[in-house]
Scaffold this active site. Structure first.
Site, PDB file in Angstrom:
ATOM      1  CB  VAL A 133      -0.919   0.016   1.249  1.00  0.00           C
ATOM      2  CG1 VAL A 133      -1.794   1.249   1.256  1.00  0.00           C
ATOM      3  CG2 VAL A 133      -1.764  -1.245   1.304  1.00  0.00           C
ATOM      4  CB  CYS A 134       2.455   3.447  -1.902  1.00  0.00           C
ATOM      5  SG  CYS A 134       2.055   3.392  -3.636  1.00  0.00           S
ATOM      6  CB  SER A 135       0.462   8.167  -1.661  1.00  0.00           C
ATOM      7  OG  SER A 135       1.513   8.210  -2.585  1.00  0.00           O
ATOM      8  N   GLY A 160      -0.188   3.792  -5.338  1.00  0.00           N
ATOM      9  CA  GLY A 160       0.009   2.456  -5.878  1.00  0.00           C
ATOM     10  C   GLY A 160       1.044   2.415  -6.992  1.00  0.00           C
ATOM     11  CD  GLU A 167      -5.366   5.309   2.855  1.00  0.00           C
ATOM     12  OE1 GLU A 167      -6.163   4.941   3.746  1.00  0.00           O
ATOM     13  OE2 GLU A 167      -5.543   6.315   2.144  1.00  0.00           O
TER      14      GLU A 167
END
Length: 100
Positions: free
Chosen positions: A6-8, A10, A38
């Site tokens: 998960v990142c800001s 993707g 996220e």
């Protein structure tokens, strides 16, 4: 093992997914690995085993943990050094340790 990175948005983790898949194949580890934003976590968490949070959004760790805990999903922030160097093998090992 089903892993979500998960990142800001993707995007930064999509490169890491490829490196993790390569490491999994080299070590005979069966792993389904996806990079997601996220904001999309709620739609993808069910059926996952591990959620790894990108270091750039570690400030969201508490909220992410609250989202995944009802599903029995293990969660941690990715090792910042391994993430920065795109060490898929190390991030995969981090996920495997969470599964123990």
């Amino acid at each position: 093992m089903k892993l979500l990175l998960v990142c800001s948005a993707g995007m930064s983790t999509s490169i890491l997914v490829n490196k993790m898949q390569q490491a999994a194949a080299e070590n005979d580890v069966t792993a389904e690995i996806h990079a997601i934003a996220e904001s999309d976590l709620q739609q993808h968490v069910e059926g996952s085993d591990v959620v790894l949070i990108g270091p750039q959004i570690r400030y969201l760790e508490k909220n992410i943990r609250q989202t995944v805990e009802p599903f029995g999903v293990k969660c941690d922030v990715m090792d910042q050094s391994a993430f920065g160097m795109m060490r898929g093998d190390q991030i995969l090992e981090q996920a495997r340790q969470l599964m123990k």
